[in-house]
Design an enzyme around this catalytic site. Structure first.
Site, PDB file in Angstrom:
ATOM      1  N   GLY A 175      -1.687   4.473  -4.694  1.00 38.44           N
ATOM      2  CA  GLY A 175      -1.608   3.228  -5.442  1.00 38.44           C
ATOM      3  C   GLY A 175      -0.504   3.184  -6.471  1.00 38.44           C
ATOM      4  CG  MET A 226      -2.408   4.717   3.186  1.00 33.25           C
ATOM      5  SD  MET A 226      -3.207   3.471   4.228  1.00 33.25           S
ATOM      6  CE  MET A 226      -3.628   4.461   5.661  1.00 33.25           C
ATOM      7  CB  VAL A 263      -0.968  -0.011   1.227  1.00 36.46           C
ATOM      8  CG1 VAL A 263      -0.201   0.146   2.541  1.00 36.46           C
ATOM      9  CG2 VAL A 263      -2.049   1.037   1.093  1.00 36.46           C
ATOM     10  CB  CYS A 264       1.866   3.871  -1.755  1.00 36.74           C
ATOM     11  SG  CYS A 264       0.940   4.016  -3.295  1.00 36.74           S
ATOM     12  CG  HIS A 265      -1.117   9.483  -0.794  1.00 32.92           C
ATOM     13  ND1 HIS A 265      -1.713   9.842   0.386  1.00 32.92           N
ATOM     14  CD2 HIS A 265      -1.598  10.323  -1.739  1.00 32.92           C
ATOM     15  CE1 HIS A 265      -2.529  10.872   0.169  1.00 32.92           C
ATOM     16  NE2 HIS A 265      -2.471  11.173  -1.123  1.00 32.92           N
TER      17      HIS A 265
END
Length: 110
Positions: free
Chosen positions: A73, A97, A69-71
């Site tokens: 995608g 996120m 996961v990141c901010h």
């Protein structure tokens, strides 16, 4: 490319897997992670994944999927491509996120 074999799921789909205590790798920068992350996730910034993917794969058991996961995608997609080349079951969290509606933990700890 054809050897980049990973799947993508939504943040809501990941949330349904939390009772199983999945390995969630957050590839954002440490300050972003500290501002709010999924409880139980581990922070391994994308640059670290790029330089040494074994850091991530060593955290998983033999058949354990790795959720990335990141901010938004984009970085998690890059990390998923790299990790999938290690012959691992890798799942990208599309939307990251920004679309996470579950619990958030702040600070350095998992």
């Amino acid at each position: 490319m054809f050897w980049d074999k990973f799947t993508s799921i939504s943040p809501a789909q990941l949330q349904s897997k939390l009772p199983q205590h999945p390995l969630i790798v957050d590839v954002r920068q440490p300050d972003e992670y500290q501002d709010g992350h999924i409880p139980g996730s581990v922070n391994v910034p994308l640059m670290t994944v790029m330089q040494n993917p074994a850091i991530v794969t060593s955290k998983a058991t033999a058949n354990q999927p790795i959720y990335v996961v990141c901010h938004s995608g984009a970085r998690s997609r890059q990390a998923a491509k790299i990790l999938s080349r290690q012959a691992r079951d890798v799942i990208n969290i599309a939307g990251g996120m920004m679309q996470w509606n579950g619990k958030i933990k702040r600070g350095n700890q998992r």
